[in-house]
Write an enzyme that holds these catalytic residues in place. Sequence first.
Site, mmCIF file in Angstrom:
data_model
loop_
_atom_site.group_PDB
_atom_site.id
_atom_site.type_symbol
_atom_site.label_atom_id
_atom_site.label_comp_id
_atom_site.label_asym_id
_atom_site.label_seq_id
_atom_site.Cartn_x
_atom_site.Cartn_y
_atom_site.Cartn_z
ATOM 1 N N GLN A 128 0.775 -1.203 -0.076
ATOM 2 C CA GLN A 128 0.032 -0.056 0.010
ATOM 3 C C GLN A 128 0.905 1.186 -0.059
ATOM 4 O OE1 GLN A 128 -2.303 0.512 3.629
ATOM 5 N NE2 GLN A 128 -3.624 1.726 2.372
ATOM 6 N N GLY A 129 0.701 2.065 -1.109
ATOM 7 C CA GLY A 129 1.542 3.306 -1.205
ATOM 8 C C GLY A 129 0.836 4.681 -1.012
ATOM 9 N N TYR A 130 0.361 4.723 0.211
ATOM 10 C CA TYR A 130 -0.412 6.012 0.555
ATOM 11 C C TYR A 130 0.713 7.145 1.309
ATOM 12 C CZ TYR A 130 -5.122 4.216 -0.211
ATOM 13 O OH TYR A 130 -6.512 4.260 -0.643
ATOM 14 N N SER A 131 0.951 6.583 2.502
ATOM 15 C CA SER A 131 1.885 7.578 3.353
ATOM 16 C C SER A 131 3.021 7.926 2.690
ATOM 17 C CB SER A 131 2.126 6.884 4.792
ATOM 18 O OG SER A 131 0.908 6.470 5.296
ATOM 19 N N GLU A 246 -10.202 -1.173 4.369
ATOM 20 C CA GLU A 246 -9.061 -1.576 5.561
ATOM 21 C C GLU A 246 -9.494 -1.105 6.917
ATOM 22 O OE1 GLU A 246 -5.682 1.286 4.285
ATOM 23 O OE2 GLU A 246 -4.780 0.468 6.077
ATOM 24 N N GLU A 381 -7.147 9.088 16.642
ATOM 25 C CA GLU A 381 -7.673 10.628 16.679
ATOM 26 C C GLU A 381 -8.433 11.017 15.255
ATOM 27 O OE1 GLU A 381 -4.454 9.810 17.362
ATOM 28 O OE2 GLU A 381 -4.575 10.401 19.655
HETATM 29 C C1 LIG Z 1 2.037 -0.870 11.651
HETATM 30 C C2 LIG Z 1 1.836 0.189 10.680
HETATM 31 C C3 LIG Z 1 1.766 -0.205 9.216
HETATM 32 C C4 LIG Z 1 1.588 0.756 8.303
HETATM 33 N N1 LIG Z 1 1.554 0.336 6.828
HETATM 34 C C5 LIG Z 1 1.515 1.160 6.127
HETATM 35 C C6 LIG Z 1 1.492 0.820 4.667
HETATM 36 O O1 LIG Z 1 1.836 -0.371 4.142
HETATM 37 N N2 LIG Z 1 1.372 1.816 3.513
HETATM 38 C C7 LIG Z 1 1.157 3.232 4.131
HETATM 39 O O2 LIG Z 1 0.895 3.885 3.059
HETATM 40 N N3 LIG Z 1 1.277 3.712 5.255
HETATM 41 C C8 LIG Z 1 1.398 2.649 6.431
HETATM 42 N N4 LIG Z 1 1.510 3.066 7.596
HETATM 43 C C9 LIG Z 1 1.547 4.355 7.959
HETATM 44 C C10 LIG Z 1 0.375 5.136 8.690
HETATM 45 O O3 LIG Z 1 -0.845 5.136 7.650
HETATM 46 C C11 LIG Z 1 0.467 6.569 9.150
HETATM 47 O O4 LIG Z 1 1.509 6.185 10.445
HETATM 48 C C12 LIG Z 1 -0.612 7.114 9.750
HETATM 49 O O5 LIG Z 1 -1.806 7.408 9.078
HETATM 50 C C13 LIG Z 1 -0.251 8.095 10.611
HETATM 51 O O6 LIG Z 1 0.494 9.259 9.879
HETATM 52 P P1 LIG Z 1 1.821 9.820 10.628
HETATM 53 O O7 LIG Z 1 2.565 8.616 10.924
HETATM 54 O O8 LIG Z 1 2.447 10.624 9.449
HETATM 55 O O9 LIG Z 1 1.562 10.619 11.775
HETATM 56 P P2 LIG Z 1 1.027 12.075 11.750
HETATM 57 O O10 LIG Z 1 -0.070 12.156 10.849
HETATM 58 O O11 LIG Z 1 1.950 12.887 11.860
HETATM 59 O O12 LIG Z 1 0.233 12.147 13.297
HETATM 60 C C14 LIG Z 1 1.033 12.428 14.536
HETATM 61 C C15 LIG Z 1 0.103 12.418 15.677
HETATM 62 O O13 LIG Z 1 -0.767 13.545 15.496
HETATM 63 C C16 LIG Z 1 -2.317 13.400 15.428
HETATM 64 N N5 LIG Z 1 -2.687 14.094 14.578
HETATM 65 C C17 LIG Z 1 -2.544 14.534 13.280
HETATM 66 N N6 LIG Z 1 -3.452 15.116 12.612
HETATM 67 C C18 LIG Z 1 -4.480 15.410 13.498
HETATM 68 C C19 LIG Z 1 -5.781 16.204 13.737
HETATM 69 N N7 LIG Z 1 -6.342 16.752 12.565
HETATM 70 N N8 LIG Z 1 -6.679 15.990 14.720
HETATM 71 C C20 LIG Z 1 -6.038 15.185 15.949
HETATM 72 N N9 LIG Z 1 -5.014 14.719 16.018
HETATM 73 C C21 LIG Z 1 -4.299 14.666 14.727
HETATM 74 C C22 LIG Z 1 -2.179 11.814 15.133
HETATM 75 O O14 LIG Z 1 -3.191 11.283 15.512
HETATM 76 C C23 LIG Z 1 -0.844 11.336 15.704
HETATM 77 O O15 LIG Z 1 -0.853 11.005 16.861
HETATM 78 C C24 LIG Z 1 1.393 2.145 8.664
HETATM 79 C C25 LIG Z 1 1.864 2.504 10.042
HETATM 80 C C26 LIG Z 1 2.089 1.416 10.839
HETATM 81 C C27 LIG Z 1 1.941 2.132 12.183
#
Ligand SMILES: Cc1cc2nc3c(=O)[nH]c(=O)nc-3n(C[C@H](O)[C@H](O)[C@H](O)COP(=O)(O)OP(=O)(O)OC[C@H]3O[C@@H](n4cnc5c(N)ncnc54)[C@H](O)[C@@H]3O)c2cc1C
Length: 394
Positions: A128-131, A246, A381
């Site tokens: 999955q290439g989202y993040s 998902e 969140e």
């Molecule tokens: C085990 C695991 C597997 C994963 N696998 C994949 C994958 O295969 N492909 C992929 O694309 N991604 C993957 N991810 C990434 C995942 O989707 C992101 O980590 C997640 O969406 C959070 O983004 P971030 O890490 O950039 O955190 P951030 O977005 O930077 O968030 C940091 C903190 O701020 C809080 N926050 C941010 N915005 C708000 C808001 N508007 N209101 C309140 N709080 C807020 C968040 O809740 C969090 O606590 C994976 C993550 C994990 C842990």
Amino acid sequence: MDLLLGSEDLAFRDEVRSFLADNVTPDMRRSVDLTTGFLVEPDVLIELHRALHRKGWSVPHWPVEYGGTGWSPVQRYIFDLECGRAGAAAYNASGSHFVGPVIIRYGTPAQKEKYLPGIRSGEDYWAQGYSEPGSGSDLASLKTRATSDGDDYVINGQKIWTTLAHRANRIFALVRTSSAGKRQDGITFLLIDMDTPGISVRPIIGNGGDHEFNEIFFNDARVPKANRIGEENKGWEVAKYLLEFERGGRVLAGQVRGQFVKLVQLIAARCPDDRELRTRLAELGGDLDAMEMIDVSVLSTQQAGGNPGPISSLLKLRWSEIRQAIAELAVDAAGEEALRWLPERPFYRTLQLPPEEEEIAAVIPRYLNSRAYSIMGGTSEVQTNILAKSLVGL
Ligand SMILES: Cc1cc2nc3c(=O)[nH]c(=O)nc-3n(C[C@H](O)[C@H](O)[C@H](O)COP(=O)(O)OP(=O)(O)OC[C@H]3O[C@@H](n4cnc5c(N)ncnc54)[C@H](O)[C@@H]3O)c2cc1C
């Protein structure tokens, strides 16, 4: 949950049990059980997936015309519960549960013909290439750019946290095709072969020493426009549809019930008279029963051809909390003895212990891994924000 099963459902349950008894080997069960990473390595599960495919059960949730089984919600629930009890796990949820339903809903006939068979058989493994760095919760800010060039897009940019991308031969990805207007209106959804020239994968080693995550770099990677799902700049709708599956398109009850049963055994063996732990256990049992009911009702919606909808955020949020609470209670029940073990992946391949000690050894790694539940697939969140908007109307 004690479902009152009719004779047909009981016969179905026995068929599933017997199939799993024949195909979930003791080594596979041990491997799944002691995997402390978020996903189980594909090579542990591929033989089971192939056996499911031969039986016609590898994608039971898909519409029958695409290889689904047409099971009732109760049968699907039974199947997942039995898989959880037997120690089986999904081979590649990114394929069968995430992008599969998207291709079925939005794909062209040619795309369905090209991609669905490989998901059914397990020949393809999807990532999955989202993040991206800086674009996780705020996914619409993503910057990986796709520039139009004849029949192709030329991709440049970076993805991150891509689970098991080093094992995948395909990836679905969100790319930016326009910077005009609303950010969501410039995103396109692409299906990409991982061996495309210009794609490189760099491991991210977890704090337990495991290689599960990756960064992916796109450097002038050419992807045919024929691999686009839906229209150009309309990928946000597709992306959100996928996220519903998902977050809430799977029955987690079976898997979580399996973990809960282990917790009951742990407490019974180590601290059966601890009233506080037993009270927490009872509360968790009630939560689990309630979630099983909700899971089955969401399955009924999907049975009618629907997608999970905003309730998927509720499921994601509550399942994360329950899974983390199970892991926390296990740490409290195991006590300081659990601290002898540090996470090491693949844990099961290095551990040589009697079964009762294996359970203790897995407690801390599982606890550490459980922290990921409230982050992956959108943080808790973010789910709360979605619920506030979509269900409460805030
Ligand atoms: C085990 C695991 C597997 C994963 N696998 C994949 C994958 O295969 N492909 C992929 O694309 N991604 C993957 N991810 C990434 C995942 O989707 C992101 O980590 C997640 O969406 C959070 O983004 P971030 O890490 O950039 O955190 P951030 O977005 O930077 O968030 C940091 C903190 O701020 C809080 N926050 C941010 N915005 C708000 C808001 N508007 N209101 C309140 N709080 C807020 C968040 O809740 C969090 O606590 C994976 C993550 C994990 C842990």
